[in-house]
Write an enzyme that holds these catalytic residues in place. Structure first.
Site, mmCIF file in Angstrom:
data_model
loop_
_atom_site.group_PDB
_atom_site.id
_atom_site.type_symbol
_atom_site.label_atom_id
_atom_site.label_comp_id
_atom_site.label_asym_id
_atom_site.label_seq_id
_atom_site.Cartn_x
_atom_site.Cartn_y
_atom_site.Cartn_z
ATOM 1 C CD GLU A 353 -27.064 9.834 -14.923
ATOM 2 O OE1 GLU A 353 -28.127 10.384 -14.576
ATOM 3 O OE2 GLU A 353 -27.023 8.751 -15.551
ATOM 4 C CG HIS A 384 -27.585 27.386 -41.621
ATOM 5 N ND1 HIS A 384 -27.380 28.381 -42.566
ATOM 6 C CD2 HIS A 384 -27.109 26.243 -42.183
ATOM 7 C CE1 HIS A 384 -26.831 27.858 -43.646
ATOM 8 N NE2 HIS A 384 -26.646 26.565 -43.444
ATOM 9 C CE LYS A 505 -34.087 9.682 -8.431
ATOM 10 N NZ LYS A 505 -33.839 8.357 -9.043
#
EC number: 5.3.1.9
Length: 542
Positions: A353, A384, A505
């Site tokens: 960000e 793994h 937004k």
């Protein structure tokens, strides 16, 4: 423009020269020992071994020259002086003042901030003490047993990560819960386990208008009202971290229980502020102070240590070296420390960000890659999962290994196995395994040999903490903040704004209205089809 600097051009040429040099060659004989000593730096209880990087003395000299030409130290000093280094919003970026000691003298745009910071810290201390001691009670007089932090982004990731990291040594107190996602499942599953009479909610939103946070806060308020709490009692069950006094009061929270912070504190740098109220409640204010003290120690190191011995400076330079000159697209963060399992997500927001930008301070296009993708999980789990790609994949992925020298549990043998695996992964990435070595082991037929070869020459840092406690965690996080700042300074971008989160937004608001039955608005064909499909499904299930 950084890419026009002579050191930048020299680094481009230098990268081409050493691109195919194998790090194994730098670790033969006495030169390997000397390299290890020379490329190890200690500060604030942290030890950085960066010897396993694809850098020579010439590389480092050129990187430090780039730092000088890009005026990184001068930019750092301007940030510490409270100058408007957040150029697009004309604000200071003075999160260091949140962990200052009396007399440190921080000013934001020339205005002293010490008194305001001290007042909020004192308010936080009283609140944390009251909640932890049981003197703050719910509407029926019982002590608070559960605290729910409602926030998102910087109002969630930092506090959540710190509370998780330090929970093992925390003295008994209320249970902490974190709700961020506007997906109702997040809040519903949290509230389903709680007793409204003994639950307290911290609503973290600077403006008190953040969509996700306020949707969750309103739903939580309705839950309290359905479970025996009256409107007049809500003040015993809600506090706010905000600067919008009127909105806080309108919500039903007593403004006396509003904890402010300032526009010179960016969200992803805010856990040291009142946004860290949940941390103070979870671990106690004394340990919250230790967290601040560790960060302050790193601030002083970053501000005063020469670049060649400066942890954030070195790490930021290495990040730019790999991203802009060797073309890496991502960096793996692998904490060999289970309590730090949320650290990669925190660093992901901090770096991506901050520096996920494509224009420079002056608006000119950036001509170099910025903000590598930051990702990872704890070791040994990652071994793994994705370490196959890190070892033998077709892309170069630098790795940050993080480990603690002091174990986190008393279980015999576990910590030595943990450290052994951490150190072995770094060694394997460095050395690799040649075809001749595979054949010498005599365990594979010739057709299998190529599959068992490890190229090696894959870079890593190893960062050791003496122990995982509040002080050392504070130092680690402040180091990461300053590392991010160094990256931004080298790319000549502003790491303190985040305009890229705004467009989505803004577009979500009319779409929400359409999903609720409003007339369709113009959209691209794909988005319009998705809205129709979702609206039709919702209508059919009503």
């Amino acid at each position: 423009m950084s890419t026009s600097l002579s050191a930048w051009q020299s680094l481009r040429e230098h990268a081409a020269k050493i691109r195919h040099t194998h790090m194994r060659d730098w670790f033969t004989g006495p030169q390997g020992q000397a390299r290890s000593v020379r490329l190890t730096v200690e500060a604030c209880g942290l030890t950085l071994d960066y010897a396993k990087n694809r850098v020579t003395e010439d590389t480092l000299s050129l990187l430090f020259a780039l730092a000088r030409q890009a005026r990184v130290c001068e930019r750092r000093d301007a940030m510490f002086a409270g100058e408007p280094v957040n150029t697009t919003e004309r604000r200071a970026a003075l999160h260091m003042a949140l962990r200052a000691h009396p007399g440190d003298g921080y000013r934001a745009l020339g205005v002293p901030v010490e008194a305001d910071v001290s007042a909020v810290l004192a308010q936080m201390e009283r609140f944390a003490r009251d909640v932890r001691s049981g003197s703050w009670t719910g509407f029926d007089g019982r002590a608070i047993t559960d605290v729910v932090n409602i926030g998102i982004g910087g109002s969630d990731l930092g506090p959540r990560m710190v509370c998780r990291a330090l929970e093992q040594d925390t003295e008994p107190g209320p249970r902490l819960h974190f709700v961020a996602n506007v997906d109702g499942y997040d809040l519903a599953r949290t509230l389903a386990r709680l007793d409204a009479a003994t639950t307290l909610v911290i609503v973290c939103s600077k403006t008190f208008t953040t969509l996700e946070t306020m949707a969750n806060a309103r739903t939580a308020r309705d839950w309290f009202l359905r479970h025996g709490v009256t409107h007049s009692d809500l003040a015993r069950h809600f506090v706010a971290v905000s600067t919008n006094r009127d909105a806080v009061a309108a919500f039903g929270i007593d403004p006396v229980n509003m904890f402010p912070f300032w526009d010179w504190v960016g969200g992803r740098f805010s856990l040291w502020s009142a946004v860290g109220l949940s941390i103070a409640v979870a671990i106690g204010f004394d340990r919250f102070r230790q967290l601040l003290d560790g960060a302050r120690a790193m601030d002083r190191h970053f501000a005063g240590a020469p670049p060649e011995q400066n942890l954030p400076m070195i790490l930021g330079l290495l990040d730019v070296w790999y991203r802009s000159f060797l073309g890496t697209a991502s960096r793996c963060v692998a904490p060999y420390c289970e309590p730090l399992d949320l650290l990669p997500a925190f660093l992901q927001q901090l770096e991506m960000e901050s520096n996920g930008k494509s224009v420079q301070h002056d608006g000119a296009a950036l001509e170099a890659g910025s903000a590598a993708v930051v990702w990872g999980t704890t070791g040994t789990n990652g071994q793994h999962a994705y370490f196959q790609m890190v070892h033998q994949g077709s892309q170069l992925v630098p790795v940050d290994f993080i480990a603690c020298l002091q174990p986190h549990s008393d279980l015999p043998g576990h910590h030595t196995k943990l450290l052994a695996n951490c150190f072995a992964q770094g060694e394997a990435l460095l050395r690799g395994r040649t075809a001749d070595e595979v054949r010498a082991e005599g365990k594979a037929d010739e057709a299998l040999v190529p599959h068992l070869v490890f190229e090696g020459n894959r870079p890593s840092n190893t960062l050791l903490l003496q122990r995982l406690d509040a002080f050392h965690l504070g130092a680690l996080l402040a180091m990461s903040e300053h590392r991010t700042f160094v990256q931004g300074a080298l790319w000549n971008i502003n790491p303190f704004d985040q305009w890229g989160v705004e467009l989505g937004k803004m577009l979500a608001r009319p779409i929400e209205r359409e999903l609720e039955g409003a007339p369709p608005q113009p959209h691209d064909a794909s988005t319009a089809a998705l809205i129709r499909r979702a609206a039709q499904f919702c209508a059919s299930t009503d």
